[in-house]
Scaffold this motif. Structure first.
Motif, mmCIF file in Angstrom:
data_model
loop_
_atom_site.group_PDB
_atom_site.id
_atom_site.type_symbol
_atom_site.label_atom_id
_atom_site.label_comp_id
_atom_site.label_asym_id
_atom_site.label_seq_id
_atom_site.Cartn_x
_atom_site.Cartn_y
_atom_site.Cartn_z
ATOM 1 N N LEU A 113 43.702 35.087 31.678
ATOM 2 C CA LEU A 113 43.385 36.729 32.390
ATOM 3 C C LEU A 113 42.028 36.624 32.486
ATOM 4 O O LEU A 113 40.872 37.449 33.078
ATOM 5 N N SER A 114 41.057 36.354 31.318
ATOM 6 C CA SER A 114 39.805 36.010 31.560
ATOM 7 C C SER A 114 38.907 35.208 32.852
ATOM 8 O O SER A 114 38.318 35.655 33.429
ATOM 9 N N ALA A 115 39.829 34.090 32.553
ATOM 10 C CA ALA A 115 38.972 33.248 33.846
ATOM 11 C C ALA A 115 39.620 33.899 35.771
ATOM 12 O O ALA A 115 38.523 33.873 36.493
ATOM 13 N N GLY A 116 40.657 34.552 35.559
ATOM 14 C CA GLY A 116 41.074 35.148 36.854
ATOM 15 C C GLY A 116 40.608 34.667 38.393
ATOM 16 O O GLY A 116 40.478 33.105 38.244
ATOM 17 N N GLU A 117 40.496 35.056 38.919
ATOM 18 C CA GLU A 117 40.437 34.619 40.506
ATOM 19 C C GLU A 117 38.704 33.552 40.412
ATOM 20 O O GLU A 117 39.034 32.765 41.756
ATOM 21 N N ALA A 118 38.353 33.773 39.980
ATOM 22 C CA ALA A 118 36.862 32.483 40.121
ATOM 23 C C ALA A 118 37.443 31.116 39.875
ATOM 24 O O ALA A 118 37.073 30.208 40.381
ATOM 25 N N ALA A 119 38.565 30.564 38.675
ATOM 26 C CA ALA A 119 38.976 29.539 38.586
ATOM 27 C C ALA A 119 40.188 28.770 39.940
ATOM 28 O O ALA A 119 40.451 27.768 39.695
ATOM 29 N N GLY A 120 39.918 29.871 40.514
ATOM 30 C CA GLY A 120 41.450 29.329 41.855
ATOM 31 C C GLY A 120 43.019 30.033 41.449
ATOM 32 O O GLY A 120 43.497 29.720 42.556
ATOM 33 N N PHE A 121 43.292 30.956 40.037
ATOM 34 C CA PHE A 121 44.326 31.055 40.033
ATOM 35 C C PHE A 121 44.837 32.824 41.200
ATOM 36 O O PHE A 121 43.439 33.370 41.834
ATOM 37 N N LEU A 122 45.725 32.453 41.891
ATOM 38 C CA LEU A 122 46.426 33.462 42.805
ATOM 39 C C LEU A 122 46.360 34.692 42.149
ATOM 40 O O LEU A 122 46.941 35.075 40.716
ATOM 41 N N PRO A 123 46.248 36.371 43.103
ATOM 42 C CA PRO A 123 46.402 37.301 42.715
ATOM 43 C C PRO A 123 47.891 37.321 41.593
ATOM 44 O O PRO A 123 48.038 37.616 40.693
ATOM 45 N N GLU A 124 48.594 36.680 42.553
ATOM 46 C CA GLU A 124 50.399 37.523 42.109
ATOM 47 C C GLU A 124 50.570 36.173 40.784
ATOM 48 O O GLU A 124 50.727 36.833 39.889
ATOM 49 N N SER A 125 49.556 35.171 40.803
ATOM 50 C CA SER A 125 49.184 34.903 39.067
ATOM 51 C C SER A 125 49.253 35.044 38.385
ATOM 52 O O SER A 125 49.964 35.033 37.367
ATOM 53 N N LEU A 126 47.947 35.892 38.280
ATOM 54 C CA LEU A 126 47.373 36.783 37.572
ATOM 55 C C LEU A 126 48.705 38.106 36.988
ATOM 56 O O LEU A 126 48.630 38.785 35.976
ATOM 57 N N ALA A 127 48.825 37.974 38.108
ATOM 58 C CA ALA A 127 50.032 39.817 37.983
ATOM 59 C C ALA A 127 50.942 38.874 37.172
ATOM 60 O O ALA A 127 51.326 40.089 36.238
#
Ligand code: ARG
Length: 409
Positions: free
Chosen positions: A281-295
């Motif tokens: 949750l803190s590294a978020g999209e910057a680490a390449g996590f897909l928006p759906e993964s963060l959700a």
């Protein structure tokens, strides 16, 4: 390596006996040719002639830590589409770098759950031959899972015809995969029983292997003498995996009371990566996590921590599994304080990463305790980890097989 017997005598101020749970004052132990040959207190343990001495006065020693869920060949900063650029060669190099970091964090053994191209097998071989620095490794090779499931590669359109090496379907299809994974050098089997957070297009709570498929996998693994670790977040998939007879359930986020009861009855270990959510949750999209993964993570992380508390309270057996690789390797120890925050005593958290982990690996004769016959793998910290568990985030001395690999005096 020298052909002579290498003997080391180690003394310290305190030792955590992970079996009795007691703090032993003024401990001493002897390691000969990589294994513990004597352990007790100073005075009761004789110093062998010609032994090298390691004086850890002022420190507490405990068995080398074991992380039951790592991805040494994976990078914390290359998730989602970024990861597609990584070749097996790149991943193998990642593994070399991360193995060293993991060892320096005090983890003298680790279970690698899922790697492409058998880069984990290559790593284990090089480590076993002492050609690299790193933990003793127990590796799964590619994770076995359904087509389109969490362990498949779902990022590309059909014309690329991309699948993970472990993708297989149907009872005989998955049995063949178990045989193949064994053939190429895996020590154990990793399966994906449900969807996941970091995979594209999977529902994290959905079961993805049928009961028949998991039953077939476990039966074949047993015939081959292999343990089975099941990735499972969803309630039904967790229970199906436990019923099939897997040895450990990874994540276990949505485990219900029936699942907890089943795990207790069957003696199944839970391996819950409850630090992970903070990094994702803190590294978020910057680490390449897909928006759906963060959700997905926003739902999973919180529920998983509540489930962890319920499972601890119910007395389910637990091991320490961090899923390092999702977050930076070497930060493995950060999970200890969260395990205590969410319901374990410091001793339980230490047992999860030592004696319990060794049992779940089927390697109690080698690792997990400071007892005669075990490898001379230990760590030393300043202060008392039973009073402040966060001390394990900063391990001062690491000894593997009698060699001081960190904190040489
Ligand atoms: N590898 C796991 C998955 O993709 C990571 C889950 C991390 N989140 C968590 N709350 N433990 O499903």
């Amino acid at each position: 390596l020298s052909a002579q017997a290498a003997t080391t005598y180690i003394q310290a101020d305190r030792m955590v006996d992970v079996v009795s749970g007691k703090l032993v004052e003024k401990p001493a132990l002897v390691i000969t040719d990589g294994r513990i040959t004597s352990v007790g207190t100073q005075g009761s343990v004789a110093v062998p002639d010609g032994a090298a001495r390691l004086d850890l006065t002022g420190m507490t020693i405990l068995p080398g830590l074991i992380d039951m869920h790592v991805h040494l060949t994976g990078r914390h900063d290359m998730h989602g589409y970024e990861g597609l650029a990584e070749s097996t060669g790149d991943e193998t190099i990642n593994g070399v770098i991360h193995a060293e970091k993991t060892l320096m964090a005090g983890f003298t053994a680790a279970r690698n759950l899922g790697a492409a191209g058998y880069s984990d097998v290559a790593l284990r071989r090089a480590l076993a031959a002492n050609r690299l620095n790193g933990p003793r490794l127990y590796v799964s090779g590619p994770s076995i899972g359904a087509t389109g499931g969490h362990c498949d590669n779902n990022l590309l359109p059909p014309e690329y015809d991309a699948h993970s090496q472990g993708a297989a379907d149907g009872p005989w299809g998955v049995v063949k995969k178990v045989r193949e994974v064994k053939k190429y050098g895996a020590d154990l089997i990793k399966i994906c029983a449900t969807g996941g957070v970091l995979s594209k297009g999977t529902q994290v709570g959905a079961q993805q292997l049928a009961q028949e498929e998991m039953d077939a996998i476990v039966a074949e693994a047993k015939r081959l003498g292999l343990k089975v670790a099941a990735h499972a977040h969803g309630t039904a998939g967790i229970k199906a995996a436990i019923r099939a007879g897997v040895d450990t359930v990874e994540h276990a986020s949505f485990i219900d009371d029936e699942g907890i009861k089943l795990a207790k009855e069957r003696g199944t270990y839970l391996s819950m990566d409850i630090y992970n959510t903070e990094y994702i949750l803190s590294a978020g999209e910057a680490a390449g996590f897909l928006p759906e993964s963060l959700a997905k993570e926003r739902v999973v992380g919180k529920t998983q921590r509540e489930s962890f508390s319920r499972a601890v309270k119910a007395g389910v057996k637990m091991v320490f599994g961090s899923d390092a690789g999702v977050y930076p390797h070497g930060d493995n120890g950060k999970q200890f304080s969260r395990m205590v925050q969410f319901g374990m005593t410091p001793l339980q958290a230490i047992q999860a990463a030592t004696v319990n982990a060794a049992d779940a690996l089927g390697a109690s004769a080698d690792v997990g305790t400071l007892a005669v016959g075990r490898y001379g793998d230990l760590i030393a910290v300043k202060g008392d980890p039973l009073a402040d568990i966060s001390i394990l985030e900063k391990v001062d001395v690491v000894v593997k097989g009698g060699d001081v690999v960190k904190g040489k005096p």
